[in-house]
Design a protein around this motif. Structure first.
Motif, short mmCIF file in Angstrom:
data_model
loop_
_atom_site.label_atom_id
_atom_site.label_comp_id
_atom_site.label_asym_id
_atom_site.label_seq_id
_atom_site.Cartn_x
_atom_site.Cartn_y
_atom_site.Cartn_z
N PRO A 102 -0.89 6.88 2.87
CA PRO A 102 -2.23 7.45 2.79
C PRO A 102 -2.20 8.85 2.18
O PRO A 102 -1.33 9.66 2.49
CB PRO A 102 -2.68 7.51 4.26
CG PRO A 102 -1.84 6.47 4.95
CD PRO A 102 -0.52 6.48 4.25
N GLY A 103 -3.14 9.10 1.30
CA GLY A 103 -3.22 10.40 0.65
C GLY A 103 -2.80 10.37 -0.79
O GLY A 103 -3.08 11.31 -1.56
N GLU A 126 0.84 -1.19 0.00
CA GLU A 126 0.00 0.00 0.00
C GLU A 126 0.88 1.25 0.00
O GLU A 126 1.85 1.33 0.75
CB GLU A 126 -0.91 0.02 1.22
CG GLU A 126 -2.06 -0.97 1.16
CD GLU A 126 -3.02 -0.67 0.02
OE1 GLU A 126 -3.30 0.53 -0.22
OE2 GLU A 126 -3.47 -1.62 -0.63
#
Length: 340
Positions: A39-40, A36
Motif C-alpha cells: 500500500p502506498g 498487489e
C-alpha cells in the motif's frame, strides 16, 4: 526520491518498495498485476515479455531519480527497459547474483573475480548467463558510474518465494526427530531481503555504481544457530538430530536443494557459497540483522499463509523426502560418531 521498481510485488522487489515507502519516497511499481504491491505505491501494468509490454512506462512524461530492476530471465528484458529509461531516470540498480562469477568461485572472492560470459540482448539461457547479461544491459544503457550491480548471495526473509527457510520452518514445525546437517558450528552467509533493500536504497542516495557482493559477512550465523532459531520460533516439539556430513552425503542427499542452505564443510563448495568477500558492501553501510529476527519474522508471515509459502514458477520446491529423512536418521543412530 522518486523511485521506479520493475517488479516490486514479490520478495526482494517487495522489500525494496516497502523500505522506500518507509523513507518517504515516491514509489512507482511496474508489474504484471498478478500480485498487489505494498500500500502506498503507484501501479503501472505491463508484461516485459510481450510486444509493447513497456507501453505504460513509455507513456509516462515524468521521470524518476532511480530504477530498481530484479529481473532474472532473458537479459533482453533488462536491455529494453534500460534503453527506454536511460533518458528518464538518473540511476539504474540491477539486483544480480553472485552466480555471475565463473565456477568454482574462489573462497573469499571479491568483486574482481572472473565472470561468466553473457550478452545484454540475449534470450534466456541459464541463470548465471542471464544475470550477467542483465548486468551488461544496465551498464550499457547507464554507464558504469550510474549502474549499480547488486550481486546478492543467499537471500532469506519474509515473502521468500524460493522456499529455503520456509522449508526448514515447516519441517521443524511438524516436530519429532529432524535430520540436522552438521557440524553445528558450520558458518553461514546470507542476507535478509530487508537488509539488502536498505543497503540498496542507501547506495542509490549516495550515488554508488558498479558491482557489490551483497550478503552478510562470513559466519554471520551458523547452521546450529539457524535451526535452533527455527525451533524457538515455531515452538515445536522437534529434536534436532545432528548428523555428520559424511553420513548425509553417503545417503545420496543433495546439499542446498534437499537440505536447503546447507553446504558440507571442506572442499571448494562451502567456502565458495558461504565465504564471499563483502568488505565493499560493509564499508558502504551494509548492516545485517540477527538470524533470530529473520527466522521469527519469516515464521510469522508463513503462519499467516497457513504454513505454505509461494513459489516462483521457475523454481522447484526444495526439501527432503520424509522417507529418506527417516532412513538416514535410523542409520545415523546406529553409527558411532555421526551426531556431532
Amino acid at each position: 526520491m522518486r523511485l521506479l521498481v520493475l517488479g516490486g510485488t514479490e520478495f526482494v522487489g517487495r522489500a525494496v518498495v516497502r523500505a522506500a515507502l518507509g523513507r518517504g519516497w515516491e514509489v512507482t511499481v511496474f508489474h504484471r498485476g498478478r500480485h498487489e504491491p505494498p500500500p502506498g505505491a503507484r501501479s503501472l501494468h505491463g508484461d516485459r515479455t510481450a510486444p509493447d509490454g513497456l507501453a505504460a512506462l513509455a507513456a509516462q512524461r515524468a521521470g524518476w531519480d532511480a530504477v530498481v530492476d530484479t529481473w532474472s530471465a532473458a537479459p533482453r528484458a533488462v536491455h529494453e527497459a534500460a534503453r527506454l529509461l536511460r533518458d528518464r531516470a538518473g540511476r539504474y540498480a540491477y539486483v544480480s547474483s553472485r552466480s555471475v562469477y565463473a565456477w568454482p568461485w574462489p573462497p573469499g572472492a571479491a568483486e574482481d573475480a572472473p565472470l561468466v560470459e553473457g550478452a545484454a540482448d540475449a534470450g534466456a539461457t541459464d541463470y548465471a548467463a542471464d544475470k550477467r547479461g542483465g548486468e551488461l544491459a544496465a551498464v550499457g544503457a547507464f554507464g558504469v558510474a550510474d549502474a549499480l550491480l547488486v550481486r546478492a548471495g543467499l537471500i532469506l526473509g519474509p515473502y521468500e518465494n524460493v522456499g529455503r527457510l520456509p522449508w526448514w520452518l515447516t519441517r521443524i514445525a511438524r516436530g519429532g526427530p529432524v535430520l540436522a546437517p552438521g557440524p553445528r558450528e558450520l558458518p553461514l552467509q546470507y542476507v535478509d531481503a530487508r537488509d539488502l533493500a536498505d543497503w540498496l536504497l542507501g547506495a542509490l542516495e549516495r550515488g554508488l555504481g558498479g558491482p557489490y557482493n551483497l550478503v552478510s559477512p562470513p559466519g554471520h550465523t551458523t547452521m546450529g544457530e539457524l535451526l535452533a532459531a527455527c525451533v524457538r520460533a515455531t515452538g515445536a516439539d522437534a529434536e534436532l538430530r545432528w548428523t555428520a556430513p559424511e553420513t548425509i552425503l553417503a545417503a545420496g542427499i543433495e546439499p542446498w536443494t534437499e537440505l536447503p542452505v546447507w553446504m558440507p564443510p571442506g572442499g571448494e563448495t562451502h567456502g565458495a557459497v558461504h565465504g564471499a568477500d563483502v568488505s565493499r558492501a560493509v564499508a558502504t553501510g551494509l548492516v545485517c540483522r540477527p538470524v533470530t529476527e529473520t527466522v521469527e519474522d519469516t515464521w510469522r508471515w508463513l503462519s499467516g499463509l497457513g504454513g505454505t509459502g509461494p513459489l516462483r514458477p521457475d523454481r522447484s520446491r526444495p526439501g527432503l523426502d520424509p522417507e529418506v529423512e527417516a532412513k538416514v536418521l535410523a542409520l545415523a543412530q546406529g553409527v558411532p560418531g555421526t551426531t556431532p
